[in-house]
Scaffold this active site. Structure first.
Site, PDB file in Angstrom:
ATOM      1  N   TYR A 196       0.858  -1.201   0.000  1.00  0.00           N
ATOM      2  CA  TYR A 196       0.000   0.000   0.000  1.00  0.00           C
ATOM      3  C   TYR A 196       0.892   1.247   0.000  1.00  0.00           C
ATOM      4  CZ  TYR A 196      -3.022  -3.620   2.154  1.00  0.00           C
ATOM      5  OH  TYR A 196      -3.704  -4.768   2.460  1.00  0.00           O
ATOM      6  N   TRP A 231      -3.585   6.091   3.055  1.00  0.00           N
ATOM      7  CA  TRP A 231      -4.956   5.575   3.250  1.00  0.00           C
ATOM      8  C   TRP A 231      -5.611   6.314   4.408  1.00  0.00           C
ATOM      9  CZ3 TRP A 231      -2.553   2.605  -0.195  1.00  0.00           C
ATOM     10  CH2 TRP A 231      -3.331   1.808  -1.041  1.00  0.00           C
ATOM     11  N   TYR A 270       0.197   0.115  -7.465  1.00  0.00           N
ATOM     12  CA  TYR A 270      -0.982  -0.319  -6.699  1.00  0.00           C
ATOM     13  C   TYR A 270      -2.168  -0.329  -7.654  1.00  0.00           C
ATOM     14  CZ  TYR A 270      -4.880  -0.465  -3.458  1.00  0.00           C
ATOM     15  OH  TYR A 270      -6.036  -0.834  -2.807  1.00  0.00           O
ATOM     16  N   GLN A 310     -13.701   5.887   4.115  1.00  0.00           N
ATOM     17  CA  GLN A 310     -13.470   4.817   5.103  1.00  0.00           C
ATOM     18  C   GLN A 310     -14.024   5.271   6.460  1.00  0.00           C
ATOM     19  OE1 GLN A 310      -9.212   3.924   4.790  1.00  0.00           O
ATOM     20  NE2 GLN A 310      -9.706   1.914   3.958  1.00  0.00           N
ATOM     21  N   ASP A 321     -12.666  -5.372   4.110  1.00  0.00           N
ATOM     22  CA  ASP A 321     -13.047  -5.586   2.717  1.00  0.00           C
ATOM     23  C   ASP A 321     -13.800  -6.882   2.390  1.00  0.00           C
ATOM     24  OD1 ASP A 321     -11.368  -3.418   2.873  1.00  0.00           O
ATOM     25  OD2 ASP A 321      -9.984  -4.096   1.336  1.00  0.00           O
ATOM     26  N   ARG A 376      -5.455 -13.419   0.791  1.00  0.00           N
ATOM     27  CA  ARG A 376      -6.059 -12.196   0.232  1.00  0.00           C
ATOM     28  C   ARG A 376      -7.471 -12.503  -0.288  1.00  0.00           C
ATOM     29  NH1 ARG A 376      -4.410  -7.108   0.857  1.00  0.00           N
ATOM     30  NH2 ARG A 376      -5.390  -6.653  -1.133  1.00  0.00           N
ATOM     31  N   GLU A 409       0.465  -7.539   9.162  1.00  0.00           N
ATOM     32  CA  GLU A 409      -0.832  -6.909   8.875  1.00  0.00           C
ATOM     33  C   GLU A 409      -1.953  -7.597   9.672  1.00  0.00           C
ATOM     34  OE1 GLU A 409      -1.675  -7.101   4.714  1.00  0.00           O
ATOM     35  OE2 GLU A 409      -3.216  -5.537   4.774  1.00  0.00           O
TER      36      GLU A 409
END
Ligand code: 2M8
Length: 439
Positions: A26, A30, A80, A102, A159, A191, A379
């Protein structure tokens, strides 16, 4: 030492005025990541925390929306996907951005930054922008029931949560001809699937082509998003008081959204998402459903039920909060938002437990820190084995650990020593890194 390592991650992901969530996966800014990052940076460099938030709000749109990605023009397009060429969106400042939003956790971040180093000039600058962010949501996204909706799974921040499986059935999977970049650095089984991506692109394309006005086939009221919105109003009340402004409209709004959430989303021991198109609750078991614990005005009996669910279905006495209940067939301990523990959601629930059940808050913080000690600032983590997944050196994991450690030292908690021979965190040790002493 964990504090030094956390700061090292944040320093190496710093891009001059903001922080990337991860260098490879990323490489831009964000929205809600920056809020969590500011909360951590406030603990050692309030100056960076202020810059993080001000740079993000520098890309705010004229309608008040804060885009979920602000693209860095110095990073090559194509590193990206979907990139700026896909979104075709520009903020009045000229920054290239996405066109979706977001969860609005930024007022809390601004307030915590101010608490770390009081700065009313900063508050005065950011307050009208935070208000405009909320006004956009009220104007564009509010249902007659008084709840705020998201129009893309990316807007929820979680997500590919199983909570979106049912509402996504209404979305075509026709989008093609794009190349995913996430699989360059993370294994496919950690993912979202290609089918998920085809739907994400389908929805984003339709929203973009409507000029970012018409919700497409996906419109849901998510408990985490609504809880963040409500908490933002309570926090704006504090900021308004500090600035000598009228806090009452914020207090009223916080109360109204809390009541609307309890009335329309609370069901089966936790808060559910509601599909605006069908009016149905999703009947799922996402940890998003526990996050309304952060609402100061949540009725005590509702909070008690949530805590019972957190103990029973999410096993927070033993696990770093899974993102989806392990007792469900959808639970997957390694795949993205379908079960692994994420530090930001754990942090939100921890915030909500601190005053209500400090013992459980301490246990949860302990589990989160154990995951980091074992696997680094990954993450996300398998809640059972604590194995790390997704990218490494992930910014909000580092930032929120700094915040948890700092608060725990205030409570005088002792390191658990759960990892034999390794200190989970050390209390009383002081490091001078950046503007502030880390304790
Ligand atoms: C993830 O989302 C992005 C799309 O916004 C992606 O998968 O490419 C999510 O975990 C989201 O919550 C997070 O803000 C973002 C950056 O860390 O990554």
């Amino acid at each position: 030492m964990i504090l030094r390592d956390a700061v090292r991650v944040l320093v190496s992901n710093w891009d001059g005025a903001h922080t990337v969530p991860s260098r490879r996966l990323y490489p831009h800014q964000w929205s809600w990541d920056s809020a969590f990052i500011a909360i951590g940076n406030a603990r050692w460099s309030p100056r960076r925390a202020r810059s993080e938030l001000l740079s993000l709000f520098g890309a705010q749109w004229a309608d008040g929306r804060v885009p979920h990605i602000v693209f860095n023009p110095r990073v090559s397009a194509g590193s990206y996907f979907p990139d700026q060429g896909f979104w075709q969106a520009k903020a009045p400042s000229g920054a290239e951005t996405s066109g979706i939003v977001q969860p609005p956790v930024h007022a809390l971040a601004a307030w915590k930054t101010h608490l770390a180093e009081p700065d009313t000039a900063f508050l005065r600058r950011i307050y009208p922008r935070l208000v405009a962010q909320q006004e956009f949501l009220r104007r564009d996204r509010r249902s007659p029931e008084g709840l705020i909706s998201v129009v893309h799974p990316w807007e929820s921040g979680m997500d590919n949560s199983p909570a979106w499986d049912r509402p996504l059935r209404a979305v075509r999977t026709g989008a093609s001809g794009f190349t995913r970049r996430d699989l360059d650095s993370v294994s496919a089984d950690e993912r979202p699937t290609d089918r998920d991506y085809a739907q994400y692109i389908e929805l984003a394309t339709a929203y973009r082509d409507s000029g970012y006005t018409d919700p497409g086939a996906f419109e849901v009221e998510d408990p985490l998003f609504n809880a963040a919105y409500g908490l933002a109003e309570s926090t704006l009340a504090k900021i308004a008081n500090t600035l000598g402004l009228d806090a009452e409209p914020h207090e009223r709004e916080a109360e109204a959204i809390t009541l609307a959430m309890v009335e329309h989303l609370f069901d089966g021991g936790l808060f559910q998402a509601r599909d605006v198109r069908t009016g149905e609750l999703t009947d799922t078991a996402s940890a998003a459903g526990l996050t309304p614990l952060i609402l100061p005005g949540l009725p005590a009996d509702v909070a008690e039920v949530l805590i019972a669910t957190a103990l029973d279905r999410f096993q927070i006495k033993d696990l770093p909060l899974p993102s989806y209940a392990p007792d469900t067939p959808e639970f997957d301990p390694a795949r993205y938002w379908r079960g692994p523990s994420w530090i930001n959601v754990s942090w939100l629930v921890w915030q909500g437990l601190k005053d209500r059940r400090p013992d459980l808050a301490a246990t949860l913080a302990d589990s989160v820190l154990s995951a980091v000690v074992k696997s680094g600032f990954r993450e996300y983590f398998d809640p059972y084995t604590l194995r790390g997944h997704g990218c490494r050196d992930f910014s909000w994991s580092a930032a929120l650990v700094l915040d948890m450690v700092a608060e725990h030292s205030l409570h005088g908690l002792k390191p658990s020593g759960r990892e034999a021979g390794q200190k989970v965190w050390s209390i009383g040790e002081t490091h001078q890194i950046g503007d502030h002493a880390l304790t």
